[in-house]
Design a protein around this motif. Structure first.
Motif, mmCIF file in Angstrom:
data_model
loop_
_atom_site.group_PDB
_atom_site.id
_atom_site.type_symbol
_atom_site.label_atom_id
_atom_site.label_comp_id
_atom_site.label_asym_id
_atom_site.label_seq_id
_atom_site.Cartn_x
_atom_site.Cartn_y
_atom_site.Cartn_z
ATOM 1 N N MET A 2 -1.613 -7.501 -29.544
ATOM 2 C CA MET A 2 -1.131 -6.205 -29.127
ATOM 3 C C MET A 2 -1.359 -5.964 -27.639
ATOM 4 O O MET A 2 -0.584 -5.263 -27.018
ATOM 5 N N GLN A 3 -2.434 -6.535 -27.087
ATOM 6 C CA GLN A 3 -2.698 -6.322 -25.667
ATOM 7 C C GLN A 3 -1.600 -6.949 -24.809
ATOM 8 O O GLN A 3 -1.261 -6.415 -23.758
ATOM 9 N N LYS A 4 -1.051 -8.074 -25.262
ATOM 10 C CA LYS A 4 0.021 -8.711 -24.493
ATOM 11 C C LYS A 4 1.243 -7.810 -24.410
ATOM 12 O O LYS A 4 1.998 -7.880 -23.465
ATOM 13 N N ALA A 5 1.435 -6.985 -25.421
ATOM 14 C CA ALA A 5 2.566 -6.065 -25.431
ATOM 15 C C ALA A 5 2.231 -4.755 -24.725
ATOM 16 O O ALA A 5 3.026 -3.827 -24.742
ATOM 17 N N ASN A 6 1.042 -4.673 -24.109
ATOM 18 C CA ASN A 6 0.568 -3.479 -23.400
ATOM 19 C C ASN A 6 0.482 -2.266 -24.330
ATOM 20 O O ASN A 6 0.836 -1.158 -23.960
ATOM 21 N N LEU A 7 0.029 -2.507 -25.568
ATOM 22 C CA LEU A 7 -0.155 -1.437 -26.532
ATOM 23 C C LEU A 7 -1.632 -1.175 -26.723
ATOM 24 O O LEU A 7 -2.453 -2.078 -26.616
ATOM 25 N N SER A 8 -1.985 0.055 -27.009
ATOM 26 C CA SER A 8 -3.364 0.388 -27.315
ATOM 27 C C SER A 8 -3.390 1.282 -28.545
ATOM 28 O O SER A 8 -2.403 1.929 -28.886
ATOM 29 N N PHE A 9 -4.526 1.292 -29.223
ATOM 30 C CA PHE A 9 -4.715 2.096 -30.418
ATOM 31 C C PHE A 9 -4.615 3.562 -30.035
ATOM 32 O O PHE A 9 -5.301 4.010 -29.126
ATOM 33 N N LYS A 10 -3.765 4.312 -30.700
ATOM 34 C CA LYS A 10 -3.513 5.706 -30.333
ATOM 35 C C LYS A 10 -3.800 6.645 -31.493
ATOM 36 O O LYS A 10 -3.740 6.265 -32.651
ATOM 37 N N ARG A 11 -4.063 7.871 -31.147
ATOM 38 C CA ARG A 11 -4.211 8.925 -32.133
ATOM 39 C C ARG A 11 -2.815 9.312 -32.606
ATOM 40 O O ARG A 11 -1.889 9.442 -31.818
ATOM 41 N N ILE A 12 -2.666 9.524 -33.890
ATOM 42 C CA ILE A 12 -1.371 9.862 -34.470
ATOM 43 C C ILE A 12 -1.006 11.295 -34.094
ATOM 44 O O ILE A 12 -1.830 12.197 -34.163
ATOM 45 N N GLN A 13 0.232 11.487 -33.684
ATOM 46 C CA GLN A 13 0.740 12.828 -33.426
ATOM 47 C C GLN A 13 1.330 13.370 -34.712
ATOM 48 O O GLN A 13 2.103 12.693 -35.374
ATOM 49 N N ARG A 14 0.948 14.568 -35.067
ATOM 50 C CA ARG A 14 1.466 15.181 -36.280
ATOM 51 C C ARG A 14 2.543 16.180 -35.898
ATOM 52 O O ARG A 14 2.386 16.953 -34.965
ATOM 53 N N ARG A 15 3.645 16.109 -36.586
ATOM 54 C CA ARG A 15 4.768 16.986 -36.290
ATOM 55 C C ARG A 15 5.285 17.576 -37.598
ATOM 56 O O ARG A 15 5.437 16.873 -38.581
ATOM 57 N N TRP A 42 -10.399 8.432 -27.047
ATOM 58 C CA TRP A 42 -9.093 7.951 -26.601
ATOM 59 C C TRP A 42 -8.956 8.117 -25.091
ATOM 60 O O TRP A 42 -9.444 9.079 -24.518
ATOM 61 N N ALA A 43 -8.266 7.178 -24.490
ATOM 62 C CA ALA A 43 -7.996 7.233 -23.056
ATOM 63 C C ALA A 43 -6.812 6.316 -22.767
ATOM 64 O O ALA A 43 -6.555 5.378 -23.521
ATOM 65 N N PRO A 44 -6.086 6.566 -21.683
ATOM 66 C CA PRO A 44 -4.988 5.671 -21.324
ATOM 67 C C PRO A 44 -5.490 4.241 -21.113
ATOM 68 O O PRO A 44 -6.649 4.027 -20.728
ATOM 69 N N VAL A 45 -4.607 3.285 -21.341
ATOM 70 C CA VAL A 45 -4.955 1.876 -21.133
ATOM 71 C C VAL A 45 -5.453 1.709 -19.704
ATOM 72 O O VAL A 45 -4.839 2.191 -18.754
ATOM 73 N N GLY A 46 -6.604 1.080 -19.543
ATOM 74 C CA GLY A 46 -7.173 0.829 -18.225
ATOM 75 C C GLY A 46 -8.141 1.897 -17.746
ATOM 76 O O GLY A 46 -8.834 1.700 -16.758
#
Length: 118
Positions: free
Chosen positions: A1-14, A57-61
């Protein structure tokens, strides 16, 4: 997942009835408002249990920082009003923010921070 520049995120509820078009209509209705007249008001609180959580949670980097507003076993809350030019007023106090706290902040602090005629 890191190669795809993805990080674990909190789910947004809508909500199921959420309509993106209504959001666009709202933006169209307020387009005439001078951006300097917009004020964003938000609150946060922290208690001993939430402060000692190990994950966040925080932005990648970026580091995930949790600023301590807990002293001993006491809980503190903050409420702030910010414009595109910066903070205009804020309060830090012990306990949770109630509707009465919010109304007082809005009518006494924000109104006077904006000056006469606002």
């Amino acid at each position: 997942m890191q190669k795809a520049n993805l990080s674990f995120k909190r789910i947004q509820r809508r909500h199921l009835l959420c309509d993106d078009n209504l959001g666009l209509e709202f933006l169209e209705r307020i387009a005439h408002i001078d951006v300097l007249d917009l004020i964003d008001i938000d609150e946060t609180s922290s208690n001993p249990e939430s402060f000692y959580q190990k994950n966040g949670w925080a932005p990648v980097g970026d580091e995930c920082l949790h600023t301590q507003i807990v002293i001993g076993t006491r809980t503190f809350s903050t409420i702030a009003a910010v414009t595109p030019l910066g903070y205009i007023c804020w309060e830090i106090f012990e306990g949770a923010i109630t509707q009465e706290h919010f109304n007082h902040f809005l009518h006494e602090r924000v109104r006077f921070a904006r000056g006469p005629g606002h």
